[in-house]
Design an enzyme around this catalytic site. Structure first.
Site, PDB file in Angstrom:
ATOM      1  N   ASP A  48      -7.686   1.476  -8.242  1.00  0.00           N
ATOM      2  CA  ASP A  48      -8.231   2.790  -8.640  1.00  0.00           C
ATOM      3  C   ASP A  48      -8.445   2.812 -10.158  1.00  0.00           C
ATOM      4  O   ASP A  48      -7.549   2.434 -10.910  1.00  0.00           O
ATOM      5  CB  ASP A  48      -7.255   3.901  -8.228  1.00  0.00           C
ATOM      6  CG  ASP A  48      -7.033   3.910  -6.714  1.00  0.00           C
ATOM      7  OD1 ASP A  48      -8.000   3.645  -5.977  1.00  0.00           O
ATOM      8  OD2 ASP A  48      -5.896   4.155  -6.272  1.00  0.00           O
TER       9      ASP A  48
ATOM     10  N   LYS B 157      -9.674   8.870 -16.690  1.00  0.00           N
ATOM     11  CA  LYS B 157      -9.225   9.740 -17.795  1.00  0.00           C
ATOM     12  C   LYS B 157      -8.134   9.051 -18.617  1.00  0.00           C
ATOM     13  O   LYS B 157      -7.206   8.465 -18.035  1.00  0.00           O
ATOM     14  CB  LYS B 157      -8.674  11.059 -17.235  1.00  0.00           C
ATOM     15  CG  LYS B 157      -9.752  11.903 -16.613  1.00  0.00           C
ATOM     16  CD  LYS B 157      -9.243  13.257 -16.207  1.00  0.00           C
ATOM     17  CE  LYS B 157     -10.397  14.055 -15.636  1.00  0.00           C
ATOM     18  NZ  LYS B 157     -10.037  14.852 -14.488  1.00  0.00           N
TER      19      LYS B 157
ATOM     20  N   GLU C 156       0.876  -1.178   0.000  1.00  0.00           N
ATOM     21  CA  GLU C 156       0.000   0.000   0.000  1.00  0.00           C
ATOM     22  C   GLU C 156       0.908   1.221   0.000  1.00  0.00           C
ATOM     23  O   GLU C 156       1.834   1.308   0.794  1.00  0.00           O
ATOM     24  CB  GLU C 156      -0.902  -0.013   1.239  1.00  0.00           C
ATOM     25  CG  GLU C 156      -1.713   1.229   1.471  1.00  0.00           C
ATOM     26  CD  GLU C 156      -2.545   1.681   0.267  1.00  0.00           C
ATOM     27  OE1 GLU C 156      -3.326   0.886  -0.266  1.00  0.00           O
ATOM     28  OE2 GLU C 156      -2.374   2.840  -0.147  1.00  0.00           O
TER      29      GLU C 156
ATOM     30  N   ASP D  56     -15.441  -3.816  -9.460  1.00  0.00           N
ATOM     31  CA  ASP D  56     -16.856  -3.656  -9.854  1.00  0.00           C
ATOM     32  C   ASP D  56     -16.954  -2.617 -10.965  1.00  0.00           C
ATOM     33  O   ASP D  56     -18.057  -2.285 -11.388  1.00  0.00           O
ATOM     34  CB  ASP D  56     -17.705  -3.199  -8.656  1.00  0.00           C
ATOM     35  CG  ASP D  56     -17.398  -1.765  -8.284  1.00  0.00           C
ATOM     36  OD1 ASP D  56     -16.193  -1.405  -8.265  1.00  0.00           O
ATOM     37  OD2 ASP D  56     -18.328  -0.987  -8.027  1.00  0.00           O
TER      38      ASP D  56
ATOM     39  N   GLU E 126     -15.136  -4.863  -2.029  1.00  0.00           N
ATOM     40  CA  GLU E 126     -16.065  -5.868  -2.576  1.00  0.00           C
ATOM     41  C   GLU E 126     -17.310  -5.962  -1.698  1.00  0.00           C
ATOM     42  O   GLU E 126     -18.436  -6.062  -2.199  1.00  0.00           O
ATOM     43  CB  GLU E 126     -15.341  -7.217  -2.638  1.00  0.00           C
ATOM     44  CG  GLU E 126     -16.126  -8.324  -3.280  1.00  0.00           C
ATOM     45  CD  GLU E 126     -15.257  -9.561  -3.515  1.00  0.00           C
ATOM     46  OE1 GLU E 126     -14.046  -9.532  -3.196  1.00  0.00           O
ATOM     47  OE2 GLU E 126     -15.799 -10.562  -4.011  1.00  0.00           O
TER      48      GLU E 126
ATOM     49  N   THR F  20     -12.966  -8.472  -0.278  1.00  0.00           N
ATOM     50  CA  THR F  20     -12.185  -7.312   0.155  1.00  0.00           C
ATOM     51  C   THR F  20     -13.155  -6.292   0.767  1.00  0.00           C
ATOM     52  O   THR F  20     -14.376  -6.440   0.654  1.00  0.00           O
ATOM     53  CB  THR F  20     -11.458  -6.663  -1.046  1.00  0.00           C
ATOM     54  OG1 THR F  20     -12.377  -5.851  -1.776  1.00  0.00           O
ATOM     55  CG2 THR F  20     -10.852  -7.702  -1.977  1.00  0.00           C
ATOM     56  N   GLU F  21     -12.572  -5.232   1.380  1.00  0.00           N
ATOM     57  CA  GLU F  21     -13.450  -4.182   1.922  1.00  0.00           C
ATOM     58  C   GLU F  21     -14.342  -3.595   0.825  1.00  0.00           C
ATOM     59  O   GLU F  21     -15.548  -3.445   0.986  1.00  0.00           O
ATOM     60  CB  GLU F  21     -12.609  -3.032   2.504  1.00  0.00           C
ATOM     61  CG  GLU F  21     -12.358  -3.124   3.972  1.00  0.00           C
ATOM     62  CD  GLU F  21     -10.906  -3.429   4.260  1.00  0.00           C
ATOM     63  OE1 GLU F  21     -10.090  -3.474   3.309  1.00  0.00           O
ATOM     64  OE2 GLU F  21     -10.584  -3.658   5.446  1.00  0.00           O
TER      65      GLU F  21
END
Ligand code: SAM
Length: 211
Positions: free
Chosen positions: A117, A121, A68, A153, A194, A191-192
């Site tokens: 993320d 663009k 991270e 998603d 998800e 995951t969080e």
């Protein structure tokens, strides 16, 4: 993920026994850190780390490293990590761009990309973790028969990835646009993001890629 600078985050990370402070030092010898030669899986952009900590608990015969880049986010994972007794998981506060300077060729067995993320663009496409630029980095560190697993998603990011990954010379081994109603869901660890997005009714997409 909304980012807020948290005072003391860098200091807490620096002294944490769960964070690898100078990861380049272990390049080619991560087994010495874990004290065994179990295969190593990494999650790139782990956020608060729910997925990778659950994986470490579920698979004690494997080793895990959560990556991270933001200290304020990693701090949240550390708070949870302290409550767990797991010998097979560490974290790193680094940018995924630098992974080839941290891991030796073939040192990683599996790479998880979860709810990366989207960078919608066009001019930011190179920042997407499934862009050819990042696939090149993964190519340098992943074992020959290793795999990349990607969940999101975001339909646009998924469509982009279904093209960018083969465009980078990889093969898509399996994919679905509705993971939670697909056999690929067997053994799925949420995951969080998800949990949040599937509870809103968003279908979850997943692909597995190899070379
Ligand atoms: N994987 C988690 C999940 O599914 O709940 C978190 C998803 S969150 C949207 C994406 C995370 O990836 C953020 O915490 C972000 O800081 C991290 N990230 C994005 N680009 C990164 C990079 N180049 N290197 C390391 N982390 C990155």
């Amino acid at each position: 993920m909304r980012l807020r600078h948290i005072r003391g985050a860098e200091e807490a990370i620096e002294i944490s026994p769960y964070v690898i402070g100078q990861p380049e030092q272990y390049r080619g010898s991560f087994r010495s850190l874990f004290g065994d030669d179990h295969p190593i899986a990494i999650e790139v952009g782990m956020g608060k780390g729910r997925f990778i900590m659950e994986m470490a608990a579920r698979y004690p015969e494997k080793n895990f490293i959560g990556i991270e880049r933001y200290s304020s986010v990693l701090l949240r994972a550390l708070q949870k990590r302290q409550e767990l007794e797991l010998p097979n998981i560490y974290f790193m506060c680094v940018d995924a761009r630098d992974l080839a300077e941290i891991f030796a060729p073939g040192e990683v067995e599996r790479i998880y990309l979860n709810f990366s993320d989207p960078w919608p663009k066009d001019r930011h496409a190179k920042r997407r973790l499934t862009s050819p630029e990042f696939m090149k980095v993964y190519d340098r560190i992943l074992k020959q028969d290793g795999q990349v697993e990607f969940k999101t998603d975001n339909q646009d990011l998924f469509s982009y990835s279904l093209e960018s990954i083969p465009g980078a010379g990889w093969r898509i081994d399996a994919s679905t646009r509705d993971l939670h109603h697909d056999p690929m869901c067997e053994g799925n660890v949420m995951t969080e993001y998800e949990m949040k997005f599937s509870s809103m009714g968003n279908p979850i997409c997943k692909l597995i890629a190899s070379r």
